[in-house]
Scaffold this motif. Structure first.
Motif, PDB file in Angstrom:
ATOM      1  N   ARG A   1      15.129 -37.396  35.518  1.00 15.10           N
ATOM      2  CA  ARG A   1      14.610 -37.225  36.877  1.00 15.10           C
ATOM      3  C   ARG A   1      15.660 -37.614  37.917  1.00 15.10           C
ATOM      4  O   ARG A   1      15.900 -36.881  38.885  1.00 15.10           O
ATOM      5  N   LYS A   2      16.315 -38.762  37.705  1.00 11.40           N
ATOM      6  CA  LYS A   2      17.334 -39.211  38.662  1.00 11.40           C
ATOM      7  C   LYS A   2      18.547 -38.280  38.654  1.00 11.40           C
ATOM      8  O   LYS A   2      19.160 -38.031  39.703  1.00 11.40           O
ATOM      9  N   THR A   3      18.883 -37.774  37.472  1.00 11.01           N
ATOM     10  CA  THR A   3      20.000 -36.828  37.376  1.00 11.01           C
ATOM     11  C   THR A   3      19.720 -35.579  38.192  1.00 11.01           C
ATOM     12  O   THR A   3      20.572 -35.108  38.961  1.00 11.01           O
ATOM     13  N   ALA A   4      18.527 -35.016  38.045  1.00  9.91           N
ATOM     14  CA  ALA A   4      18.172 -33.790  38.767  1.00  9.91           C
ATOM     15  C   ALA A   4      18.105 -34.039  40.272  1.00  9.91           C
ATOM     16  O   ALA A   4      18.555 -33.209  41.070  1.00  9.91           O
ATOM     17  N   LEU A   5      17.545 -35.172  40.666  1.00  6.90           N
ATOM     18  CA  LEU A   5      17.457 -35.506  42.084  1.00  6.90           C
ATOM     19  C   LEU A   5      18.843 -35.593  42.711  1.00  6.90           C
ATOM     20  O   LEU A   5      19.097 -35.065  43.801  1.00  6.90           O
ATOM     21  N   GLU A   6      19.756 -36.291  42.009  1.00  7.42           N
ATOM     22  CA  GLU A   6      21.093 -36.474  42.572  1.00  7.42           C
ATOM     23  C   GLU A   6      21.887 -35.180  42.570  1.00  7.42           C
ATOM     24  O   GLU A   6      22.621 -34.885  43.514  1.00  7.42           O
ATOM     25  N   LEU A   7      21.762 -34.399  41.504  1.00  6.13           N
ATOM     26  CA  LEU A   7      22.497 -33.146  41.425  1.00  6.13           C
ATOM     27  C   LEU A   7      22.100 -32.198  42.550  1.00  6.13           C
ATOM     28  O   LEU A   7      22.949 -31.520  43.138  1.00  6.13           O
ATOM     29  N   THR A   8      20.801 -32.135  42.849  1.00  2.00           N
ATOM     30  CA  THR A   8      20.297 -31.180  43.846  1.00  2.00           C
ATOM     31  C   THR A   8      20.175 -31.756  45.246  1.00  2.00           C
ATOM     32  O   THR A   8      19.907 -31.018  46.192  1.00  2.00           O
TER      33      THR A   8
END
Length: 546
Positions: A119-126
Motif C-alpha cells: 500500500r505504501k509503495t503504491a501511494l508513494e509511486l503514484t
C-alpha cells in the motif's frame, strides 16, 4: 526478499477479470478478524468472521473498482474532448498498471505487514492521486501483493506514464518499505534506468573493468602463454588474431569486443607492448591464486574512499541493518531520502555517523511525494548537499595517497621475494618516480587553491566588515575572481579548512614516501658501488693470476 514485476493492462476484459482474480476470497482471506484502519472486507469462513486482505485507494467499494476505474476514464475523456464510447476509450491505451510484489518466506513478515508495504509503495509511486486496489495473496507458499493502479490521475485526469526510470523508482520504493520492516533486500549492482547513469555504464564501466584486470595481469604474468591462462581465470577473453587486440568480459553483459586502441591511445594493451611488459617480470602470483589475489585487491579498492563527512542524528530518517536513510533536499522544493549502504557507514558513540564514499558512486534519491522526481545522484553531489545542510567539514582523501600506497605494496612484495635488480623492479621504480612527481604537482595545485580561497575570503570579509579597509579594492578582487559580494565569507573559510586538511594528509604521505625512497636510493647506490669495486681478496687473486 522482495521482487517486483510489472504488466500493462490494455484491455477492458483483462482489467475486469484481473480485478476479480486478485480479489478472490480464497486467495486473500486471513485466519482471524483483523482490526485495521483500512476496513478490510469481512468474509464468513466455517461460521467465523475473517478479514479479506484487500484494500483500495480513492475507491468507495473495492468490489466495484472496475466500474470506478472506467467512470474516471470516461470523465477524463469528456474533459479532454476525446471519444467516450468504450471501444475508442481503450484502443491502444494503457488502462492500468499491474504490479506483483513477492516476498521470501524467510523474511518472516505477516500478511498485514506485506499488505502495508504494498500500500505504501503504491501511494508513494503514484503520489496518492491514482485509484488502486491491492490484494495480498496467501495461496502460493509465499506471500505476494497484486496491485492494480488506474492509469488516470484522479486530480489532473492525466495519464500515469510508465517511463524508462519508473521500474527503478518502484524497486527503490518497494525496497525501502521492505527494509524498514526487516525484509532482505536484493543487492542491485547495476542500477540501470536513469539516463545519465545508463550512459555512464555503457561508455565506461566495461572499459574500466577490462583495464583493471589487464593491469593486474601485466604485473602477475611472466610470458604470453602465462598471461593467456590467467586471463581465463579472470573471466576475460583476449583475441590477438587481428590488427588490434580485442577484449571481452565473460562475466558481464558485454555484447561487443573492445579494441586495445580504445583502452589506451599509447597502445599499452596491444600484443607488442604486452609481450614487452611481461618479459620484465620475475616474481608473480601463480595461476591457482590469481583470481583470489585479484579479488582481494578489488575488495581493498572498494573499501577505499575519497570523501568523508559526518552525519548528525537529525539527518537520519531511518536506520536499518542494511544502511541509513538520510533526509535531504535535492533541488528546489524537492525533499526526500537517500539510502547509504551500511558498508559505507561507521556509527559513532554520540549517535552520529561517518560516511565514506567516492565521488563516482551513485545513490538513488526518493521523493515520497512525487516519484517523478526520483533520480540518481553522484557521490560528490550527495556529500556537498549533506555538508551544506549540517555545516560539517568535508574531508577529502586525495587520490594520490591510494596510488602511493599501492606502489609501496608492490615494492614490498618484490623486496620480500628478493627481487631488487630486475627489469620488473626498475619498471616499478620508474612508476614510483612518476607518481612522486604527480603528487608534487597535486600539492602545488592545492597550494594554489588555498591561496585563491584565502584571497576570496579576505575580500569578502572586508566587503562585509563594519569598518572595511578598502571596499573598492575588495570588490575588484571579487569581480576578477567571478565571486558575488553576497557570498558568505564563512562558506569560503570552510572550504579553506577542508582543502588544507586534504593538503596536510597528502603532504604527510608524500614526505614519508620521499624519505623512504631517498633512503632506498642511498642503499642502492652503496650496493652498486660495492658490486663495481673489487674486494681486497679479489684484488689479490687478480694479481696472482696475472
Amino acid at each position: 526478499m522482495v521482487v517486483t514485476k510489472v504488466k500493462q493492462i490494455k484491455s477492458v476484459n483483462k482489467l475486469s477479470d484481473g480485478l476479480k482474480y486478485i480479489e478472490d476470497g480464497a486467495k486473500t482471506v486471513g485466519t482471524e478478524l483483523i482490526e485495521s484502519k483500512l476496513n478490510f472486507p469481512v468474509k464468513m469462513v466455517d461460521g467465523q468472521p475473517v478479514s479479506q486482505l484487500v484494500s483500495g485507494n480513492l475507491i468507495i467499494d473495492v468490489e466495484s473498482a472496475y466500474s470506478e476505474f472506467m467512470q474516471l476514464k470516461q470523465l477524463a475523456n469528456i474533459a479532454k474532448g476525446r471519444p467516450i464510447n468504450n471501444e475508442d476509450l481503450v484502443k491502444n491505451d494503457v488502462l492500468a498498471h499491474h504490479i506483483i510484489q513477492s516476498f521470501d518466506p524467510g523474511d518472516n513478515l505477516t500478511p498485514e505487514q506485506i499488505h502495508e508495504i504494498g500500500r505504501k509503495t503504491a501511494l508513494e509511486l503514484t503520489g496518492g492521486n491514482h485509484q488502486f486496489v491491492i490484494a495480498t495473496h496467501m495461496d502460493k507458499g509465499h506471500l505476494h501483493n497484486h496491485i492494480y493502479i488506474n492509469s488516470t490521475n484522479s486530480v489532473t485526469l492525466n495519464k500515469f506514464r510508465w517511463q524508462k526510470g519508473t521500474k527503478k523508482a518502484l524497486e527503490q520504493i518497494s525496497d525501502k518499505y521492505a527494509d524498514l520492516l526487516g525484509a532482505k533486500i536484493l543487492e542491485r549492482k547495476n542500477n540501470f534506468g536513469h539516463k545519465e547513469y545508463s550512459a555512464y555504464q555503457r561508455e565506461n564501466v566495461f572499459k574500466l573493468e577490462i583495464k583493471s584486470r589487464l593491469e593486474f595481469l601485466l604485473k602477475h604474468s611472466t610470458s604470453l602463454a602465462d598471461f593467456q591462462e590467467k586471463v581465463k581465470a579472470l573471466n576475460l577473453a583476449v583475441d590477438f588474431s587481428g590488427k588490434f587486440t580485442k577484449y571481452k568480459l565473460l562475466d558481464k553483459d558485454q555484447k561487443r569486443n573492445t579494441r586495445d586502441s580504445t583502452l589506451s591511445k599509447k597502445g599499452r594493451y596491444s600484443l607488442e607492448q604486452i609481450e614487452e611488459r611481461l618479459a620484465k617480470n620475475e616474481i608473480v602470483h601463480p595461476l591457482d591464486i590469481i583470481k583470489s589475489e585479484y579479488d582481494k585487491e578489488q575488495a581493498e579498492k572498494a573499501d577505499d574512499f575519497e570523501i568523508r563527512v559526518k552525519i548528525e542524528p537529525w539527518q537520519i530518517e531511518h536506520e536499518t541493518d542494511t544502511g541509513i536513510y538520510l533526509q535531504m533536499q535535492y533541488g528546489i522544493a524537492n525533499q526526500g531520502t537517500v539510502k547509504i549502504p551500511s558498508r559505507l557507514v561507521d556509527k559513532q558513540d554520540d549517535g552520529s555517523f561517518d560516511i565514506f564514499i567516492k565521488k563516482s558512486n551513485f545513490f538513488y534519491f526518493i521523493n515520497p511525494d512525487n516519484s517523478s522526481s526520483n533520480k540518481f545522484m553522484k557521490g560528490s553531489t550527495l556529500i556537498n548537499q549533506l555538508a551544506y545542510e549540517n555545516g560539517e567539514y568535508i574531508l577529502t582523501k586525495n587520490p594520490n595517497i591510494s596510488k602511493l600506497d599501492l606502489l609501496v605494496k608492490e615494492y614490498n612484495y618484490l623486496v620480500s621475494h628478493g627481487v631488487s635488480e630486475s627489469d620488473q623492479f626498475f619498471e616499478l621504480r620508474d612508476r614510483f618516480i612518476e607518481q612522486i612527481e604527480e603528487t608534487h604537482e597535486s600539492l602545488n595545485r592545492l597550494d594554489n587553491k588555498v591561496e585563491r580561497l584565502n584571497k576570496i575570503a579576505s575580500a569578502l570579509e572586508d566587503v562585509h566588515a563594519k569598518n572595511p579597509i578598502d571596499v573598492k579594492a575588495a570588490s575588484q578582487v571579487l569581480e576578477e575572481l567571478s565571486i558575488l559580494p553576497s557570498v558568505n565569507p564563512k562558506e569560503i573559510e570552510k572550504q579553506v579548512v577542508e582543502v588544507s586538511i586534504e593538503r596536510k594528509a597528502l603532504k604527510e604521505k608524500f614526505d614519508s614516501i620521499v624519505k623512504d625512497f631517498t633512503q632506498y636510493e642511498k642503499l642502492e647506490r652503496h650496493a652498486k658501488a660495492r658490486r663495481q669495486t673489487p674486494t681486497l681478496d679479489q684484488k689479490t687473486t687478480d694479481e696472482v693470476e696475472r
